[in-house]
Design an enzyme around this catalytic site. Structure first.
Site, PDB file in Angstrom:
ATOM      1  N   LYS A   1       0.840  -1.196   0.000  1.00  0.00           N
ATOM      2  CA  LYS A   1       0.000   0.000   0.000  1.00  0.00           C
ATOM      3  C   LYS A   1       0.879   1.251   0.000  1.00  0.00           C
ATOM      4  O   LYS A   1       0.601   2.225  -0.705  1.00  0.00           O
ATOM      5  CB  LYS A   1      -0.920  -0.004   1.237  1.00  0.00           C
TER       6      LYS A   1
ATOM      7  N   GLN B   1      -4.468  -1.339  10.041  1.00  0.00           N
ATOM      8  CA  GLN B   1      -4.280  -2.627   9.362  1.00  0.00           C
ATOM      9  C   GLN B   1      -4.808  -3.761  10.246  1.00  0.00           C
ATOM     10  O   GLN B   1      -4.393  -3.912  11.393  1.00  0.00           O
ATOM     11  CB  GLN B   1      -2.788  -2.828   9.030  1.00  0.00           C
TER      12      GLN B   1
ATOM     13  N   ASP C   1     -11.149   3.280   4.495  1.00  0.00           N
ATOM     14  CA  ASP C   1     -11.456   1.851   4.342  1.00  0.00           C
ATOM     15  C   ASP C   1     -12.970   1.628   4.252  1.00  0.00           C
ATOM     16  O   ASP C   1     -13.414   0.541   3.882  1.00  0.00           O
ATOM     17  CB  ASP C   1     -10.919   1.060   5.553  1.00  0.00           C
TER      18      ASP C   1
END
Ligand code: NAD
Length: 293
Positions: free
Chosen positions: A48, A92, A115
């Site tokens: 990422k 994460q 997200d």
């Protein structure tokens, strides 16, 4: 047709890079919280970060020990929420077992929740309200289908898997009254009894269950479109590293039967990352707009 997710994702990344070049002043910024040293998480965060940097998005990585207490994690999120130079906050997952991820997801300010896991963003997506963030994997799948010129209206989509990050939001997206939606959606899961029959009814079969090569040729109707979300590591002594990454679909035997299929790797995975960049850019643009008014 083997859908080249890598190429479509690269095209989207190029569009994002060109858009970011139009802005002067501060760059878009994504803050990533990485707790512990989970190997797969380290790899995902590295990928990422590289993708962000390649398009001009700054990345701040906040590393925390696996022993961290929830209050310290929440304090970090509060600081990032209040930092005007941060556009997106990503925690994460998975978190260590002693930390419940729900309060963490709730703590991220919805307008920085790139997200799309915060209940406010989930709710907006479900009622078809624009202006929220949509989770990256389902959004990436929707882009993959539309950029492959696959018409969705009236199609029967069967989704295997009902997780909060893939199956459920994907069902909500594809059934919406939108040009890339308007499908008839069936969602199946580990308690569904007639899985093979359901799969055979699918015009478009999307599999997100985490079971290597689960979908076999006799579960797929001729000409179906197959989207394989699974990422599974299986032993393979013929590979130098001793393992291989495969999807949830038995690609070699299913591919001859279908009209379109995504490979693993190189299908849905790169699209998830491209959507993370896209959501971060949207958050940045929203913030600049707010500062103007
Ligand atoms: P999850 O473990 O949270 O959920 C799995 C779902 O599959 C559950 O709803 C379960 O009911 C269903 N399921 C499991 N076994 C089944 C079976 N035998 N028959 C029918 N349903 C079954 O998983 P997830 O987080 O949604 O991820 C699913 C897969 O997708 C994993 O392999 C994961 O690594 C992968 N994934 C890939 C990406 C990407 O970017 N490509 C993103 C997220 C997840």
């Amino acid at each position: 047709v083997i859908i080249d997710g890598k190429k479509i994702a690269n095209d989207i990344q190029a569009e994002i890079r060109n858009t970011i070049l139009l802005f002067s002043g501060r760059k878009p910024c994504l803050a990533v919280i990485l707790v512990g040293n989970h190997l797969a998480s380290e790899i995902y965060v590295k990928r990422k970060t590289q993708a962000c940097e390649s398009v001009g998005i700054l990345v701040i990585i906040k590393r925390m020990p696996s022993t961290i207490q929830i209050n310290d994690l929440l304090a970090e999120i509060t600081a990032l929420n209040e930092d005007p130079s941060v556009d997106g906050i990503l925690v994460q997952l998975p978190l260590p077992a002693h930390i419940n991820p729900m309060p963490i997801i709730h703590a991220i300010q919805p307008d920085k929740d790139i997200d799309g896991f915060h209940p406010l963003n989930v709710g907006k997506m479900l009622i078809g309200e624009t202006g929220g963030f949509i989770p990256c994997t389902p959004l990436g799948i929707q882009f993959l289908l539309s950029r492959s010129s696959i018409e969705m209206t009236g199609k029967h989509v069967v989704i295997l898997g009902r997780s909060n990050i893939v199956g459920k939001p994907l069902a909500a997206l594809l059934m919406q009254n939108t040009p890339d939606g308007n499908a008839t959606v069936t969602v199946a899961h580990r308690h569904s009894t007639n899985l093979k029959e359901l799969c055979l009814l699918a015009d478009i079969l999307i599999v997100a269950i985490g079971q290597p090569k689960f979908i076999t040729a006799n579960m797929v109707r001729d000409g179906a479109i197959i989207i394989d979300v699974g990422i599974n590591k299986i032993d393979n002594p013929t590979q130098i590293q001793g393992y291989q990454i495969v999807g949830d679909v038995d690609f070699i035997n299913v591919e001859p039967k279908c009209s379109y299929i995504t490979p693993v790797p190189g299908g849905v995975g790169p699209m998830t990352i491209a959507m993370l960049l896209r959501n971060t850019l949207i958050s940045y643009q929203n913030r600049l707009q707010l500062n103007k008014t």
